[in-house]
Enzyme design. Sequence first.
Site, PDB file in Angstrom:
ATOM      1  N   GLN A 119      11.539  17.334  -7.295  1.00 48.15           N
ATOM      2  CA  GLN A 119      11.178  18.275  -6.037  1.00 48.15           C
ATOM      3  C   GLN A 119      11.511  19.819  -6.626  1.00 48.15           C
ATOM      4  O   GLN A 119      12.609  20.111  -6.775  1.00 48.15           O
ATOM      5  CB  GLN A 119      11.816  17.796  -4.969  1.00 48.15           C
ATOM      6  CG  GLN A 119      11.618  18.418  -3.933  1.00 48.15           C
ATOM      7  CD  GLN A 119      12.277  17.671  -2.554  1.00 48.15           C
ATOM      8  OE1 GLN A 119      13.504  17.550  -2.763  1.00 48.15           O
ATOM      9  NE2 GLN A 119      11.548  17.533  -1.386  1.00 48.15           N
ATOM     10  N   SER A 122      13.875  24.268  -3.385  1.00 49.46           N
ATOM     11  CA  SER A 122      14.810  25.141  -3.086  1.00 49.46           C
ATOM     12  C   SER A 122      14.936  26.170  -4.163  1.00 49.46           C
ATOM     13  O   SER A 122      14.284  26.191  -5.261  1.00 49.46           O
ATOM     14  CB  SER A 122      15.988  24.415  -3.257  1.00 49.46           C
ATOM     15  OG  SER A 122      16.251  23.482  -2.110  1.00 49.46           O
ATOM     16  N   SER A 154      16.796  17.891  -9.059  1.00 49.58           N
ATOM     17  CA  SER A 154      17.532  16.594  -9.969  1.00 49.58           C
ATOM     18  C   SER A 154      16.333  16.161 -10.769  1.00 49.58           C
ATOM     19  O   SER A 154      15.000  16.324 -10.402  1.00 49.58           O
ATOM     20  CB  SER A 154      17.592  15.772  -8.688  1.00 49.58           C
ATOM     21  OG  SER A 154      18.653  16.246  -7.834  1.00 49.58           O
ATOM     22  N   GLU A 239      12.317  12.197   2.736  1.00 47.98           N
ATOM     23  CA  GLU A 239      13.658  12.457   1.910  1.00 47.98           C
ATOM     24  C   GLU A 239      14.754  12.106   2.964  1.00 47.98           C
ATOM     25  O   GLU A 239      15.636  11.623   2.577  1.00 47.98           O
ATOM     26  CB  GLU A 239      13.718  13.981   1.410  1.00 47.98           C
ATOM     27  CG  GLU A 239      14.959  14.123   0.789  1.00 47.98           C
ATOM     28  CD  GLU A 239      15.062  15.774   0.185  1.00 47.98           C
ATOM     29  OE1 GLU A 239      15.968  15.885  -0.415  1.00 47.98           O
ATOM     30  OE2 GLU A 239      14.185  16.625   0.693  1.00 47.98           O
ATOM     31  N   GLU A 361      24.148  22.102   8.473  1.00 47.41           N
ATOM     32  CA  GLU A 361      23.771  23.149   9.512  1.00 47.41           C
ATOM     33  C   GLU A 361      22.305  22.683   9.767  1.00 47.41           C
ATOM     34  O   GLU A 361      21.664  22.905  10.921  1.00 47.41           O
ATOM     35  CB  GLU A 361      23.876  24.497   8.819  1.00 47.41           C
ATOM     36  CG  GLU A 361      25.480  24.770   9.108  1.00 47.41           C
ATOM     37  CD  GLU A 361      26.313  24.280   7.808  1.00 47.41           C
ATOM     38  OE1 GLU A 361      27.649  24.129   7.632  1.00 47.41           O
ATOM     39  OE2 GLU A 361      25.378  23.911   6.823  1.00 47.41           O
TER      40      GLU A 361
END
Length: 378
Positions: A119, A122, A154, A239, A361
């Site tokens: 993926q 980020s 990952s 996910e 958060e």
Amino acid sequence: MDLRLTPGQESLRREVREWLAENLEDASRQGTLAGREWQRRLAEGGWGAPAWPVEHGGRGAGPFESHLIGQELARAGAPGSIAVIGTGWAGPAIIAHGSEDQKRRFLPRILDGQEIWCQLFSEPDAGSDLAALRTRAERTNGTWKIHGQKIWTSYARESDYGILLARTDPDSKRQYGITCFAFPMRQADGRLEIRPIRQMDGRATFNEVFFDAAEVPDDHVIGEIGGGWVVAITTLMNERTNLSTGMGTLWGDGPTLADLVSLARRSELTPMQRQKMAELHILSEAIRLTAYRMLSTNGSAASVTKLAADRWGQQVNELAIELLGMEGLVADEQGGFPSPGGWQRAFLFAPALTIGGGTTEVQKNILAQRVLGLPRPG
């Protein structure tokens, strides 16, 4: 709400157990428990991606049934699948938003482990704030050239493809002008660089990925050009549902509460430690039953169980290290952290639980806005 299993669910659980009793032992004897081969064996048994529609090789299992299957795999000690991002993240996004050609091309090879996915979401300056991503894609002669960087990826070194978000409209802001791609990870030298990130447990589970005019064919756009945010939401929801129902410890990759109980039986517990054990057992049941309710009602509320299970997993590891005493500080000469159950490595990895798959958060914001209906700040 009746949390007892229905006759159909009990039958499903028996079917999984019977299949595992035969195939897990056989695979262990043949030394085929890891990687693509184990995923191929799962796919042959009908367990490779249970939630996928039947026409794509799945069982059409609902969230609760998928969770039940996952529980049985974990209870039997089955290895985690290297194909999990493909089957749990990318595959559902392709099923929901991909073209028919993409479904025929990608889904069978994801299902049987021929192609492993990662993926690519980020970024260093856009982790929790994914809509601020700056990796860009420029269209040139039927292909897209990717420039930028991703982080915390990952399986980047093992993967054949990655589900990638990049900004295709340079003048766009936030979630607009982002496109989703099926990105080929096997690129010519110099176009793609993967750097492992060494963790404090000695492993390099995560990676940085750098793109320098890396190429993606035009027919690898998933969904609409500029409509990647919709695909991203589908991916992230899958996910979080997957991560939130695995009881936390290492997202299925490490010691469990049963391992902690086994360790406790070999230790002399203080009254305070016995109290902690009781609290962790009660919490595990509360999380398990809450997960059942969430899976049966509101998918957005999966953030509830992820929040609780992640912190619970950290507490399990903290107590284990406390029970190990000085043994919990011992490292071998290779820099690993061996012990019965792998507790040291699990403890050092545990901080990632409340970061990966959406930080604590982020989960609280999801609950506030999508479940409770509270207004956005500002």
